[in-house]
Design an enzyme around this catalytic site. Structure first.
Site, mmCIF file in Angstrom:
data_model
loop_
_atom_site.group_PDB
_atom_site.id
_atom_site.type_symbol
_atom_site.label_atom_id
_atom_site.label_comp_id
_atom_site.label_asym_id
_atom_site.label_seq_id
_atom_site.Cartn_x
_atom_site.Cartn_y
_atom_site.Cartn_z
ATOM 1 N N SER A 290 37.806 46.228 34.091
ATOM 2 C CA SER A 290 37.327 45.905 33.394
ATOM 3 C C SER A 290 37.177 45.968 31.690
ATOM 4 O O SER A 290 38.221 46.661 31.121
ATOM 5 C CB SER A 290 35.646 45.295 34.056
ATOM 6 O OG SER A 290 35.712 43.856 33.367
ATOM 7 N N GLU B 138 39.171 35.104 38.436
ATOM 8 C CA GLU B 138 38.995 36.309 37.400
ATOM 9 C C GLU B 138 37.079 35.840 36.688
ATOM 10 O O GLU B 138 36.668 36.549 36.754
ATOM 11 C CB GLU B 138 39.592 36.266 35.564
ATOM 12 C CG GLU B 138 40.089 36.704 36.396
ATOM 13 C CD GLU B 138 40.291 38.662 36.172
ATOM 14 O OE1 GLU B 138 39.418 38.953 36.303
ATOM 15 O OE2 GLU B 138 41.731 39.455 36.244
ATOM 16 N N HIS C 87 37.721 38.958 39.689
ATOM 17 C CA HIS C 87 37.452 40.173 39.058
ATOM 18 C C HIS C 87 37.577 41.290 39.949
ATOM 19 O O HIS C 87 36.533 41.607 40.549
ATOM 20 C CB HIS C 87 36.244 39.796 38.145
ATOM 21 C CG HIS C 87 36.493 40.461 36.501
ATOM 22 N ND1 HIS C 87 37.587 40.629 36.175
ATOM 23 C CD2 HIS C 87 35.551 41.462 36.722
ATOM 24 C CE1 HIS C 87 36.918 41.889 35.031
ATOM 25 N NE2 HIS C 87 35.847 42.574 35.673
#
Length: 569
Positions: free
Chosen positions: A210, A339, A463
């Site tokens: 991330s 995601e 994610h």
């Protein structure tokens, strides 16, 4: 609860340490005393938690670049984790919980075996934690128990977050990006000292999830990071993602300062005032920038530095990539199939969240889709309606349309710009750029979403879910995986281990060659699709994430921002 897990964590290695001498490492800064723990497969490893790599950024050093660490007296007892000051990611209460310390520039080193051996020259994998540049810490989710079974040295570290790490006055007073300069300082410390832990300073691979993945990519673009690593892996985040970059930073700085009673006109006087406010008071006021739940989740991020002598980021990421001003090193980047569950998984927690988003869509869309500073205010409502119509086709936002909302957020926040970043980096590089798409829904491995929603419910491959097979949760005992999850763990660990050794990833599938991203922008995007442990294939598409639609919208970002600035000259 966190204290309970910490007690379990400590007890987990205390039995072995009671029988054997704790590991000790000698460095130019002094001796470091570690502890022992046990890997997933039962192997003993040495761990050194919270080693200082820079001076505490407190007092007069607040808002300054990291300063070199000094030698310490006695033995440094590296046996506990430390977090940087932050508001954690939680939709309630009021968008998160305060925790951490301002004195937080520490790193942790994990080494296979009961005693590090200088000169052993093991490959080094460094992980930069995620958290939207506003929350998280090095030992938050990035545990070493799986990696300690593949004979590498593993390193995690903290960096300043939110306004303490990314506030900018857009001049020489506070140019910005101090959190990224912390990262560079940590990488320099690793480069200079990892040999004492048995690591190879010439074989450092940086990885991140991330904001950590975006950080890895930014290090390819920064002149300050040259020579500090040989390859990188960016999972679920690149430098082109819209939430990584901070628009109107001086305006934010003044708003934050006013909230704590600092209204000076000169930026120097303003920062002097902020240095005399409690760190907690500054950080608590980050809530001002989050009008709904935890959105936008990254109010403070990177800036192009307009002052200072040593900029981390001298120009816009898109411009640097387009000009080919990058480190020419192998790179892996990736996305998962869902995601947008970060942060959309939050919206499924309470019955009233989705109806509230539907009722206030025109107001809230610029925040949840992160365009509140990149689209003129008079156009934001029409953009919100165009996006909603494209994905929901006239339907309301509800539990029934939740999958389409997740897809919308996936495309906007991660997927579209991941493709652009991969293509631009490949064009600039001589070294290969690899791209993968992860859609395996684990059987017993939990989704990463559980750690910010506290809900075990799976809505898809979230994610960061691929990291759950590479990085163990640091606290508490690890449960045995299912056979298929074990296979996926082995596949991904082999990919990371081979990439760290050789600069190209190996996938244990017969006759499968991972084709790098083409240097020709008009060619299809080649990517590795990891569907299940037994189904891993190469695929290609002309575009991902409905890129053409998003490119039709008036976002002043990346390509559009670059051309707008040219027109203004």
């Amino acid at each position: 609860m966190a204290l309970f897990f910490l007690v379990i964590f400590v007890l987990g290695f205390s039995t072995y340490d009671a029988q054997e001498t704790r590991p000790m490492v000698n460095t130019p800064y002094g001796q470091i005393l570690g502890t022992h723990s046990t890997s997933y497969e039962g192997n003993i490893y040495s761990q050194f938690l919270a080693i200082p790599y820079a001076q505490p950024p407190i007092g007069n050093l607040r808002f300054l670049e990291p300063q070199p660490i000094q030698k310490w007296k006695g033995v440094w007892n590296a046996n506990q984790s430390i977090e940087c000051i932050q508001i954690t990611h939680e939709p309630e209460p009021e968008g998160g919980v305060f925790l951490g310390d301002e004195d937080c520039l520490y790193l942790s080193v994990f080494v296979p075996g009961s005693k590090p051996v200088e000169g052993k020259n093991l490959d080094v994998i460094v992980h930069i934690h995620g958290g939207a540049f506003n929350f998280g810490y090095g030992n938050n989710y990035a545990g070493p128990k799986y990696l300690m079974d593949i004979n590498v040295v593993f390193v995690t570290f903290n960096y300043r977050l939110g306004p303490l790490g990314f506030l900018s006055t857009e001049d020489d007073v506070v140019p910005g990006n101090n959190g990224m300069k912390d990262q560079t300082a940590a990488l320099k410390w690793i480069k200079e000292n990892i040999k004492y832990f048995g690591g190879n300073p010439d074989s450092i691979t940086i990885t991140g999830l991330s904001a950590g993945g975006a950080s890895v990519h930014y290090h390819y673009l920064s002149p300050l990071s040259k020579g500090l690593f040989k390859a990188g892996i960016s999972t679920s985040g690149t430098a082109l993602c819209p939430w990584t970059f901070q628009e109107r930073p001086l305006e934010k700085t003044k708003l934050l300062a006013a909230a704590v009673g600092c209204n000076q006109q000169s930026t120097k006087d303003l920062i002097d005032c902020l240095r005399n406010r409690p760190a907690r008071q500054i950080v608590e006021n980050v809530r001002l920038f989050r009008p709904w739940l935890f959105n936008p989740f990254s109010p403070f991020g990177l800036v192009v530095e307009k002052g200072g002598k040593n900029p981390f980021l001298p120009d816009y990421p898109y411009a640097l990539l387009q000009r080919g001003e990058v480190q020419d090193l192998p790179w892996i980047t990736s996305v998962t199939s869902h995601e947008g569950l970060y942060p959309a998984a939050d919206y499924a927690l309470k019955e009233h969240y989705l109806p509230d988003l539907e009722k206030r869509w025109e107001e809230l869309a610029p925040y949840v889709l992160d365009y509140w500073s990149s689209v003129p205010s008079e156009m934001q409502a029409s953009v919100a309606q165009k996006i909603k119509e494209y994905y929901l086709h006239g339907r309301s936002i509800s539990r029934e349309s939740f999958p389409e909302l997740v897809q919308m957020m996936s495309d906007r926040l991660f997927v579209v710009d991941a493709e652009k970043a991969a293509r631009l980096q490949a064009k600039a590089n001589k070294s290969p750029v690899y791209y993968y798409y992860f859609s395996y829904l684990g059987e017993e491995i939990p989704t990463l979403a559980v750690y910010f929603t506290h809900s075990e419910k799976k809505h898809g491959v979230c994610h960061g879910d691929d990291m759950m097979y590479i990085l163990s949760m640091p606290y508490g005992p690890l449960a045995k995986m299912s056979e298929r999850d074990e296979e996926m763990k082995s596949i991904l660990l082999k990919m990371w281990g081979s990439f760290a050794r050789k600069g190209h990833p190996e996938i244990p599938v017969a006759n499968l060659k991972w084709i790098p991203v083409s240097k020709q922008s008009d060619q299809p995007l080649e990517y590795l699709h990891i569907k299940t442990p037994s189904e891993i294939v190469m695929e290609s598409v002309d575009e991902m994430g409905h890129r053409s639609f998003w490119d039709s919208l008036p976002f002043e970002e990346n390509h559009n921002l670059l051309h707008r600035n040219k027109d203004e000259l």
